[in-house]
Design a protein around this motif. Structure first.
Motif, PDB file in Angstrom:
ATOM      1  N   PHE A 275       0.832  -1.209   0.000  1.00 31.20           N
ATOM      2  CA  PHE A 275       0.000   0.000   0.000  1.00 31.20           C
ATOM      3  C   PHE A 275       0.867   1.259   0.000  1.00 31.20           C
ATOM      4  CE2 PHE A 275      -2.962  -3.190   1.315  1.00 31.20           C
ATOM      5  CZ  PHE A 275      -4.180  -2.750   0.827  1.00 31.20           C
TER       6      PHE A 275
ATOM      7  N   ALA B 227       0.419   0.872   5.248  1.00 34.47           N
ATOM      8  CA  ALA B 227      -0.758   0.243   5.895  1.00 34.47           C
ATOM      9  C   ALA B 227      -0.342  -0.873   6.851  1.00 34.47           C
ATOM     10  CB  ALA B 227      -1.753  -0.268   4.843  1.00 34.47           C
ATOM     11  N   LEU B 228       0.732  -0.623   7.594  1.00 34.40           N
ATOM     12  CA  LEU B 228       1.150  -1.614   8.597  1.00 34.40           C
ATOM     13  C   LEU B 228       0.254  -1.473   9.828  1.00 34.40           C
ATOM     14  CD1 LEU B 228       5.013  -1.114   8.306  1.00 34.40           C
ATOM     15  CD2 LEU B 228       3.615  -2.865   7.196  1.00 34.40           C
ATOM     16  N   PHE B 229       0.023  -2.593  10.514  1.00 27.84           N
ATOM     17  CA  PHE B 229      -0.849  -2.559  11.685  1.00 27.84           C
ATOM     18  C   PHE B 229      -0.047  -2.073  12.895  1.00 27.84           C
ATOM     19  CE2 PHE B 229      -2.436  -6.196   9.047  1.00 27.84           C
ATOM     20  CZ  PHE B 229      -3.464  -5.468   8.467  1.00 27.84           C
ATOM     21  N   ASP B 230      -0.470  -0.918  13.426  1.00 23.80           N
ATOM     22  CA  ASP B 230       0.279  -0.257  14.507  1.00 23.80           C
ATOM     23  C   ASP B 230       0.418  -1.122  15.752  1.00 23.80           C
ATOM     24  OD1 ASP B 230       0.262   2.070  12.953  1.00 23.80           O
ATOM     25  OD2 ASP B 230      -1.735   2.583  13.691  1.00 23.80           O
ATOM     26  N   SER B 231      -0.612  -1.939  16.015  1.00 21.50           N
ATOM     27  CA  SER B 231      -0.635  -2.682  17.281  1.00 21.50           C
ATOM     28  C   SER B 231       0.207  -3.956  17.221  1.00 21.50           C
ATOM     29  CB  SER B 231      -2.081  -3.040  17.639  1.00 21.50           C
ATOM     30  OG  SER B 231      -2.651  -3.803  16.587  1.00 21.50           O
ATOM     31  N   LEU B 232       0.718  -4.297  16.038  1.00 21.85           N
ATOM     32  CA  LEU B 232       1.510  -5.523  15.904  1.00 21.85           C
ATOM     33  C   LEU B 232       2.973  -5.172  15.655  1.00 21.85           C
ATOM     34  CD1 LEU B 232      -0.833  -7.608  13.542  1.00 21.85           C
ATOM     35  CD2 LEU B 232      -0.775  -7.603  16.019  1.00 21.85           C
TER      36      LEU B 232
ATOM     37  N   ARG C  51       5.806  -7.934   3.732  1.00 20.52           N
ATOM     38  CA  ARG C  51       4.480  -8.505   4.003  1.00 20.52           C
ATOM     39  C   ARG C  51       3.792  -8.943   2.708  1.00 20.52           C
ATOM     40  NH1 ARG C  51       0.017  -4.935   7.073  1.00 20.52           N
ATOM     41  NH2 ARG C  51      -0.090  -3.911   5.042  1.00 20.52           N
TER      42      ARG C  51
ATOM     43  N   HIS D  29      -7.035  -9.640  24.254  1.00 18.61           N
ATOM     44  CA  HIS D  29      -6.458  -8.287  24.295  1.00 18.61           C
ATOM     45  C   HIS D  29      -7.550  -7.250  24.613  1.00 18.61           C
ATOM     46  CE1 HIS D  29      -3.834  -4.975  23.236  1.00 18.61           C
ATOM     47  NE2 HIS D  29      -4.766  -4.520  22.414  1.00 18.61           N
TER      48      HIS D  29
ATOM     49  N   GLU E 276      -9.366   4.475  16.858  1.00 20.36           N
ATOM     50  CA  GLU E 276      -8.432   3.454  16.373  1.00 20.36           C
ATOM     51  C   GLU E 276      -8.896   2.893  15.016  1.00 20.36           C
ATOM     52  OE1 GLU E 276      -8.142   0.022  18.892  1.00 20.36           O
ATOM     53  OE2 GLU E 276      -6.439  -0.797  17.790  1.00 20.36           O
TER      54      GLU E 276
ATOM     55  N   MET F  55      -7.379   3.416  11.254  1.00 21.71           N
ATOM     56  CA  MET F  55      -7.050   2.246  10.414  1.00 21.71           C
ATOM     57  C   MET F  55      -7.707   2.371   9.043  1.00 21.71           C
ATOM     58  SD  MET F  55      -7.245  -1.033  12.981  1.00 21.71           S
ATOM     59  CE  MET F  55      -6.594  -2.206  11.798  1.00 21.71           C
TER      60      MET F  55
ATOM     61  N   THR G 224      -5.862   5.132   6.977  1.00 25.82           N
ATOM     62  CA  THR G 224      -4.508   4.742   6.550  1.00 25.82           C
ATOM     63  C   THR G 224      -4.499   3.416   5.776  1.00 25.82           C
ATOM     64  OG1 THR G 224      -4.126   3.708   8.703  1.00 25.82           O
ATOM     65  CG2 THR G 224      -3.367   5.967   8.451  1.00 25.82           C
ATOM     66  N   GLU G 225      -5.637   2.999   5.284  1.00 31.31           N
ATOM     67  CA  GLU G 225      -5.808   1.805   4.433  1.00 31.31           C
ATOM     68  C   GLU G 225      -5.517   0.493   5.151  1.00 31.31           C
ATOM     69  OE1 GLU G 225      -3.298   3.048   1.013  1.00 31.31           O
ATOM     70  OE2 GLU G 225      -5.129   2.880  -0.146  1.00 31.31           O
ATOM     71  N   GLN G 226      -5.450   0.520   6.488  1.00 32.53           N
ATOM     72  CA  GLN G 226      -5.189  -0.734   7.205  1.00 32.53           C
ATOM     73  C   GLN G 226      -6.371  -1.694   7.095  1.00 32.53           C
ATOM     74  OE1 GLN G 226      -3.376  -0.306  11.209  1.00 32.53           O
ATOM     75  NE2 GLN G 226      -2.933   1.795  10.632  1.00 32.53           N
TER      76      GLN G 226
ATOM     77  N   ALA H 230      -5.982  -3.326   3.883  1.00 35.80           N
ATOM     78  CA  ALA H 230      -4.888  -4.296   4.007  1.00 35.80           C
ATOM     79  C   ALA H 230      -5.385  -5.585   4.658  1.00 35.80           C
ATOM     80  CB  ALA H 230      -3.738  -3.696   4.815  1.00 35.80           C
TER      81      ALA H 230
ATOM     82  N   LEU I 278      -5.348  -9.391   3.087  1.00 30.75           N
ATOM     83  CA  LEU I 278      -4.679 -10.481   3.809  1.00 30.75           C
ATOM     84  C   LEU I 278      -5.699 -11.541   4.252  1.00 30.75           C
ATOM     85  CD1 LEU I 278      -2.262  -8.200   5.836  1.00 30.75           C
ATOM     86  CD2 LEU I 278      -1.570  -9.855   4.118  1.00 30.75           C
TER      87      LEU I 278
END
Lengths: 248, 257
Positions: A81, A85-90, A149, B44, B117, B121, B124-126, B129, B133
């Motif tokens: 991306f 678009a990395l997951f901040d929480s991981l 990734r 979590h 949150e 996400m 930011t295109e999470q 993503a 995935l």
């Protein structure tokens, strides 16, 4: 092979794609160029099924993507991306191994971590970044993690959305080289969208230009500079003068 | 005419939002029973929504219980009914103030952070993503949060009820000169199982509402910082209003007879 046949998409009254026809052969690196807001990202998202086209057909190896079973279909794809678009929480390795930690491609945690570290090495990052969080990395490193990734599950098709945006010229060059190497090495089909002409020349086997919701020109990279299409020429030259309206 | 048109448009818009939220709620519930499940995400969220909300809910209950004891004593003194303080504090905390104030405090903390949150996400295109995935955003993001909030809020409220009653007890014996044993005995004698159960059912409903509103507004966030900010505000406001509205309906259901 990816084939788009008469694909159209509008948001409200705004037509974004107006009958796109494009064919990307297996193992080929196709770069889509075009100005901002011409529908490049929408086209990519239509292929992935993130956005559903209003009309037309998209085929992957002859199968209509709208009718394909989602999980096996998406397992064939990797995507880098624009913003990573990395997951901040991981952590970094958990981001890279995301697909390998869950779903149909799930592996034991240690194996997934080993694969993630191997992919990080492949994109030029050392194992010590594996346990860091994305926010602790620079923009260039985040792009590399995104690339790791995208290739972690060895996909058949890889999409790159503006891979060099926001990077300095040297880092952009590194990312371009990495993309080219990885695509050749994996034999994957690649679709890249960009308006960075250095990227185009480094990555592309073939180029397609999107303008006003239609493919204006398509052909091998070697023929791009000699093409007579005025839209393409203006875009390559980066000139304000020409048929593409520039707002000053 | 344009005035009427505006009212019509606003009404239609409001009905459309109710429809969208209802569909979102239905989809969320349906995904609870269909695999895949994400137990690590759920654990979590249990920690984040449940355990980390404990100080906020506990302090709210403590001060509310103390203030309630003072108010009831002061009001009861007008017709020589000071002795009802322990029972009214207990019933008031367990039936109403525990679940409602606990729900509102968790709405402020959890609905806001969940909306921010998930909204970030999305921007930011999470979320895109996640889809590429092979992960369904509703299963990965919404289900663990909604389930965790629905299960933990009754526990939080139960703890809050005990702390609130203790707040009233402390004020009662230190400021209002109640006998400690008599206060506790009055509290226990007047409290019925139905009072506690109704409060806990309310808490579970409020937990569902809080997480659902956070997720819904996050998933439908607009672009940029302003879009995420608006989603956060809308999540807290809508969760708070729905908590108060559903509290009235549940009170009618439990106690109108």
């Amino acid at each position: 092979m990816i084939e788009l046949q008469d694909v159209s998409k509008a948001f409200g009254s705004k037509e974004i794609l107006r009958g796109i026809n494009l064919r990307v052969e297996s193992g080929e690196s196709m770069v889509i160029i075009g100005g901002s807001g011409t529908g490049k990202s929408v086209m990519l998202k239509c292929v992935l099924g993130l956005i559903h086209p209003d009309s037309g057909t998209i085929l992957l190896d002859g199968e209509d993507v709208e009718e394909a079973e989602r999980d096996p279909f998406l397992a064939k794809f990797g995507m880098l991306f624009q913003g990573g678009a990395l997951f901040d929480s991981l952590t970094v390795w958990q981001n890279v191994a995301f697909r390998l930690l869950r779903g149909s491609l799930k592996r034991p945690t240690e194996e997934a971590r080993a694969i993630a570290i191997e992919k990080l090495r492949r994109v030029g990052l050392t194992a010590d970044v594996a346990d860091q969080f994305p926010a602790e990395l620079s923009g260039g490193m985040q792009k590399r993690v995104g690339l790791a990734r995208a290739i972690a599950a060895e996909p058949e098709v890889i999409f790159f959305d503006e891979p060099t945006t926001g990077l300095d010229p040297i880092m952009a060059g590194v990312i371009n080289e990495l993309i080219r190497e990885i695509v050749v090495e994996m034999g994957a089909t690649a679709m890249t969208i960009t308006h960075d002409m250095t990227s185009v020349r480094a990555i592309a086997d073939k180029v397609a230009m999107l303008h006003n919701g239609k493919i204006r020109w398509t052909g091998p990279i070697a023929q791009m500079d000699d093409a007579e299409d005025p839209y393409l020429s203006q875009f390559i030259r980066g000139s304000a003068e020409g048929p593409i309206e520039a707002v000053r | 005419m344009s005035f009427l048109a505006n009212i019509g448009a606003a009404t239609l818009g409001f009905i459309a939002v109710i429809g969208r939220i209802s569909i979102f709620a239905f989809q969320t519930v349906s995904h609870h029973v269909r695999p895949p499940f994400y137990p690590r995400e759920f654990v979590h969220q249990l920690m984040y929504i449940g355990y980390l909300s404990l100080p906020v809910v506990g302090l709210t209950a403590l001060f509310t219980g103390g203030a309630l004891a003072l108010q009831i004593y002061s009001g009861g003194a007008r017709f020589n009914a000071e002795a009802v303080v322990p029972s009214i504090v207990a019933i008031g905390m367990v039936r109403e103030l525990g679940p409602v104030l606990g729900g509102l405090m968790v709405a402020g903390r959890v609905a806001a952070s969940v909306a921010a949150e998930i909204g970030t996400m999305k921007v930011t295109e999470q979320i895109d993503a996640l889809v590429t995935l092979s992960t369904h955003p509703m299963k990965y993001l919404t289900v663990p949060r909604v389930l965790a909030a629905t299960l933990t809020l009754p526990i939080l409220v139960a703890i809050g009820d005990i702390i609130g009653i203790m707040g009233g007890f402390l004020v009662g014996i230190t400021r209002l000169e109640f006998n400690a044993g008599a206060y506790m005995s009055n509290t226990i004698d007047f409290l019925e199982t139905g009072d506690v159960v109704s409060g806990l059912v309310k808490a579970a409903v409020f937990g569902f509402i809080v997480a659902l509103m956070g997720c819904y507004h996050g998933m439908h966030s607009g672009r940029g910082a302003q879009g995420v900010g608006r989603a956060t505000t809308n999540a807290v406001v809508s969760a708070s209003i729905l908590i108060l509205g559903s509290n009235y309906i549940l009170t009618e259901v439990f106690f109108s007879a």
